[in-house]
Design a protein around this motif. Structure first.
Motif, short mmCIF file in Angstrom:
data_model
loop_
_atom_site.label_atom_id
_atom_site.label_comp_id
_atom_site.label_asym_id
_atom_site.label_seq_id
_atom_site.Cartn_x
_atom_site.Cartn_y
_atom_site.Cartn_z
N CYS A 486 0.84 -1.20 0.00
CA CYS A 486 0.00 0.00 0.00
C CYS A 486 0.88 1.25 0.00
O CYS A 486 1.83 1.37 0.75
CB CYS A 486 -0.93 -0.02 1.21
SG CYS A 486 -1.89 1.50 1.33
N CYS A 491 -5.23 1.26 2.55
CA CYS A 491 -5.61 -0.09 2.13
C CYS A 491 -5.52 -1.05 3.30
O CYS A 491 -4.80 -0.82 4.26
CB CYS A 491 -4.70 -0.58 1.01
SG CYS A 491 -4.75 0.48 -0.42
N CYS A 502 -3.41 -0.93 -4.53
CA CYS A 502 -3.53 0.40 -3.94
C CYS A 502 -4.00 1.38 -5.00
O CYS A 502 -3.98 1.08 -6.20
CB CYS A 502 -2.17 0.83 -3.38
SG CYS A 502 -2.25 2.38 -2.47
ZN ZN Z 1 -3.18 2.06 -0.44
#
Ligand code: ZN
Ligand code: ZN
Length: 613
Positions: A486, A491, A502
């Motif tokens: 991420c 996320c 992401c």
């Molecule tokens: Zn993310």
């Protein structure tokens, strides 16, 4: 419908009909040309008939007399017996045209002919009992004088030996040009039980006595001079050394009642090699002898005869109507009609025809079907302009998979217009209806398009526990457990690698916390308006179904916003942070969500990693 598998099915090809006067008339003219061609070939080659080859027999009768002046002898008259040679071969006859005569040969000893290679100086040069294929007899071992200067080995042979090697010029029997030959040819077609001869029923004795080939091509009597001339040769030339002439009789019989016809056609051709005649063993010759006994001593007259052999070659066939042959022929020609299709298809494909129509035609004709086995996902990052096409991997997180290709983003113009309209200052809706789950009414990230995510005021979400009904959203804090892939911090980790995506490629603010996300994806009045737009008459379901509809619609809004029109055959993947944000906004009461559904599974309406509306 009864279920009986393949037995109850019939498949046929689907056709595309183009309404076009030009193409229609082209098709019919091509078909008419093909039909014409087929009919012409049918009649020309008589393809409706079955054929049989002939069986034939040939006999010949040579006639003519000529006065011959042989060297060292008185004139004599030669008739057919003299000049047709001693033997009759099958389907051929021989005419002596030139001759070397060696008279009164007796068994004895005499010197060999003084030719190059046969000369000797003394008896030592001659081997007693020796011979070779050039000599006329067996050497006695003595060397004798011949003439004034030359000496040759003595041989025991028919003496005197034949001394002349070159044939006389002009040919002694050049008058054979005027001899005539009657050729009798009987043919039979056993399968059709048909018999015919080249002396046709209407030819009587008077006709045969007077007929000439130059007036009647069917006349079975031929003058030898005419035969050689029609073969492209000169008789006086050919008569010197001899040769072989072919008399070709071709029968092409039509035994059908209406077109009955069965007549021979004669043609002539020289059969031996004319050009090589200049060098090695030219022409045609052989020797024969006539024996006599004078005073109890055997004598012979040796003839080296040069002449022309005439070979009669008969070939041909008879045809008779056969329904089977006709059906076979018609069947074999049907494939020609495919040429029309090939030709017109080609014409449409080339620039000869209007490009627009051609394009339209090929679009209608060819239906592209993607290989459903391969699941291609498309990924759009907020910090990248293009859309990546990625092959789904079951091991690697979607964020880390290398793209298969990169495509230009195709804007969904309708959606873009609506979005611009919505972002007008006067249209800014109040947050309240859209944010009934918003725990902090004072929260106003909308004024900051890409504000820092504030996980504290979002109900935490963990897809890994999606299916757990006892899952309590308040228990899972997000920032501490931010997954490695991420980049935005919004996320959540997931057990499915294809959900690990992401919203960004590089580190930065999360798109899910931006103002456009709020307004385009989450805003309840907008989603309700979209749903009503799609289905204007059905009253909206209440409660749980309503929230699910809104959630799916939010996903679709996100896809239209971030992907525009997704590339054909690829399925848009929604980043984990955005999924999480949408689910927070429109949660499922039991915490169950559809999750990732790969393409090709029957329940999936699309292969996105979320439920779609
Ligand atoms: Zn993310
Ligand atoms: Zn994000």
């Amino acid at each position: 419908m009864p279920r009986c598998g393949l037995l109850c099915q019939y498949e046929t090809s689907k056709l595309v009909r183009i309404q076009s006067v030009r193409l229609g008339s082209l098709k019919w003219s091509l078909n008419a040309t093909i039909l014409l061609f087929i009919c012409i070939m049918l009649l020309w080659n008589r393809n409706y008939q079955e054929f049989e080859l002939l069986v034939s027999s040939v006999t010949t009768k040579l006639k003519g007399v000529a006065r011959v002046r042989l060297p060292g002898a008185e004139d004599s008259v030669w008739d057919a017996v003299d000049y047709s040679g001693p033997s009759q071969e099958k389907n051929s006859f021989f005419v002596v045209t030139n001759v070397i005569v060696t008279k009164n040969q007796k068994q004895g000893k005499c010197p060999e002919v003084p030719l190059r290679g046969r000369l000797c100086r003394s008896d030592a040069d001659c081997e007693d009992g020796g011979w070779d294929h050039q000599t006329h007899g067996i050497q006695t071992g003595s060397c004798l004088k011949v003439g004034v200067l030359k000496k040759t080995c003595e041989v025991s042979a028919w003496c005197p030996v034949e001394s002349r090697t070159k044939p006389p010029r002009p040919a002694l029997l050049a008058a054979a040009e005027n001899f005539t030959v009657l050729i009798k040819n009987n043919i039979r077609f056993p399968a059709f039980n048909f018999i015919r001869r080249n002396i046709l029923p209407e030819m009587n004795d008077d006709y045969l006595k007077s007929c000439r080939r130059d007036k009647d091509k069917l006349c079975p009597i031929f003058r030898l001079g005419d035969v050689v001339r029609e073969a492209g040769e000169k008789f006086s030339e050919m008569a010197v050394e001899g040769g072989v002439i072919g008399i070709l009789i071709k029968w092409d019989c039509n035994l059908d009642r209406l077109m009955r016809r069965c007549r021979p056609a004669y043609s002539f051709r020289r059969l031996d090699e004319k050009e090589s005649n200049r060098t090695l063993y030219p022409g045609l010759n052989f020797r024969f002898a006539r024996y006599s006994t004078v005073d109890g001593v055997e004598q012979r007259t040796l003839y080296k005869a040069f002449g022309i052999r005439f070979d009669v070659l008969v070939f041909g066939q008879a045809g008779r109507f056969s329904l089977v042959q006709l059906v076979l022929y018609v069947g074999s020609t049907l494939s020609y009609y495919a040429l029309t299709t090939v030709m017109i298809d080609w014409l449409i494909g080339t620039s000869c025809y209007s490009a627009e129509v051609g394009q339209n035609y090929s679009e209608k004709k060819v239906e592209a079907v993607a290989d459903k086995q391969k699941c291609i996902l498309c990924v759009s990052y907020v910090d990248e302009r293009n859309i990546r096409l990625v092959k789904r991997s079951l091991k690697k997180s979607l964020q880390l998979v290398k793209p298969k290709s990169v495509e230009q983003r195709k804007e969904d113009s309708g959606h873009l217009r609506a979005a611009v309209c919505l972002l007008q200052p006067g249209h800014a809706p109040s947050h309240d209806p859209a944010h009934k789950h918003d725990p902090a009414p004072s929260h106003s990230p909308a004024h900051d398009p890409l504000h820092k995510p504030d996980p504290a005021h979002k109900p935490p979400y963990d897809p890994a526990h999606d299916s757990d009904p006892s899952h309590n959203p308040a228990q899972s804090p997000a920032p501490a457990r931010r997954p490695a892939w991420c980049q935005c911090g919004g996320c959540a980790s997931s057990p499915l690698p294809q959900e690990e995506l992401c919203c960004r490629r590089g580190t930065g603010a999360c798109v899910a916390s931006s103002l456009p996300f709020e307004r385009l994806v989450l805003q309840r009045p907008l989603l309700e308006a979209v749903l009503l737009y799609r289905d204007p008459l059905t009253p909206p379901p209440a409660g749980r179904g309503r929230t699910a509809d809104l959630r799916r619609c939010a996903y679709a809004q996100y896809i239209s916003w971030r992907f525009g029109v997704p590339p054909a055959g690829a399925h848009p993947a929604i980043p984990s942070c955005c999924v999480r944000r949408i689910r927070d906004e429109y949660p499922s009461p039991d915490g169950r969500y559809g999750g990732f559904r790969p393409a090709g599974t029957p329940s999936a309406r699309a292969g996105a990693n979320v439920e779609l509306c």
